[in-house]
Design an enzyme around this catalytic site. Sequence first.
Site, PDB file in Angstrom:
ATOM      1  CG  HIS A 233      -4.827  -2.386   0.623  1.00  0.00           C
ATOM      2  ND1 HIS A 233      -4.914  -3.230   1.698  1.00  0.00           N
ATOM      3  CD2 HIS A 233      -5.373  -3.062  -0.427  1.00  0.00           C
ATOM      4  CE1 HIS A 233      -5.488  -4.360   1.312  1.00  0.00           C
ATOM      5  NE2 HIS A 233      -5.779  -4.282   0.034  1.00  0.00           N
TER       6      HIS A 233
ATOM      7  CD  GLU B 276      -4.857  -2.335   5.518  1.00  0.00           C
ATOM      8  OE1 GLU B 276      -4.880  -2.913   6.604  1.00  0.00           O
ATOM      9  OE2 GLU B 276      -4.428  -2.883   4.479  1.00  0.00           O
TER      10      GLU B 276
END
Lengths: 237, 272
Positions: free
Chosen positions: B129, B141
């Site tokens: 992410h 992430e």
Amino acid sequence: MAPKGRVVVFGRGPAAGGILRAALDAGYRAVALKDLRAIQREVPDAAIAVEASAADHLRKREALEAIGNALQPHALLLADALPATAAECAAWTGQPRLCVGYGVVGSLADQRVVELVRSPATYDEAMEKARAFFADLGRETRDVGDRPGLICGRTIAALANEAAWAVTHGVASADDVDRAMQLGTNYPRGPLAWAREVGVDRIVAILENLQRHEGEAYEPAPLLLKMAGKRKETVTR
Amino acid sequence: MIGAGTMGAGIAASASAANYEVYLVELAAAARERAAAGLTKTLGRLLPDAAGAEAAFGRIRLVDSVAQATSGDIYIEAVPEVLDLKRTVFAELARLAPAGALLATNTSSLAVGEIARPTGRAQSVVGIHFFNPPAVMKLVEVVRAEQSSDESVRRAVEFVERLGKTPVVVRDTPGFVVNRVARPYYLEALRAIDAGAADAECVDAVLEGLGFKMGPCRLMDLIGLDVNLATTRSVYEATHVERLRPSPLQERMVAEGRLGRKSSRGFYDYGA
């Protein structure tokens, strides 16, 4: 210039220390008060008494009662309005007209704007004195409504709480949550590191104040209670 | 890279700047053209040396189907946040990607485990992410879904590090870390305003005075109140905890079309 009045600051945490330092820097004669005996001895000579207790609710109430008892009729009493509402603080002092609530989360050195909040009985004159005092300390003030945690407290406490719940749910480690928030959102500090700096017990006290008034949404995460050295039984209803 | 929108193109630029050979897959011809122009600009910023930027641009091939990119080591999907759309892409990846390839989704709000389901090789699927703009933001992430293998997570972390970014490994839970832990920043402001404790300008002043770069109301106006509300809703609907319940004030503002800067009016007025 007339000599500035005497300021007394009751409390032990970063908030008390920061206000004391700023008052000294601004040329006030300021002293720190650590216990009830010091309150009885020093408050009668004070123009401004600042209450910045540690987190414990009972001791906060005792301190405000003692300060209210010893306060001169023309003095100003500034009460920490993050762990209890301004109305509650003012009632405890027995001198609600002289009492103004204020919001300083951690050290005042890290805060440019201070929220002020009046109780239903607070005199306008007390509000003006409170604004003048923080202006003297180089701070902007904003009048806000008497909602638990004010703006600064509820935001920092709720961020720390969500971070703690995320750790509790195994989403990531505490360090990783802090790192992600600083890099991903540009927050000045990671929420958990911030809570440690402010005092985790203080963050828990702000959440418990919110929980009393607003309900379950503010239940402190078990990790915060653990960090604060509190057992869970003390807060579950 | 599958999808050449803002995120896909930005991630492709970051990867080529870090010496990866990149296939950027985009069905729509118009979007491919936009992406090419965007890549030139982004690479120019990432690599101040003109020859370096040009070489990096040369490492990116814009193609119109995954069938033209069947020898990848790492596949990253960045198509719109619609579960069926993402699943279609992953079903195709399962057919066309080499057996050992790492398959990643850039989702911010969907469960990685759900997206991975049609692949039959969920152990090779992770979330990666990125934050917007992906070429600039350092945080990524890396999402470990229930079935992601340690090896897949390790490879994703290594990829992110090679891009010069900071990976944080998170579990596959609603909002991951950032979109979840940031909710109270907005929600507490909304609740305080809704309770009449302060107006937006006051809330922003107090929080900017604490060191936040942008107060929550100015930030919601910038993001778009509808986009911000959608994130809160998606986290709330997946968790149903009171803490994260969307604010009625924000719902009203969105219903009234007060979306922020893009509608000239949110918490503040931005002229017509």
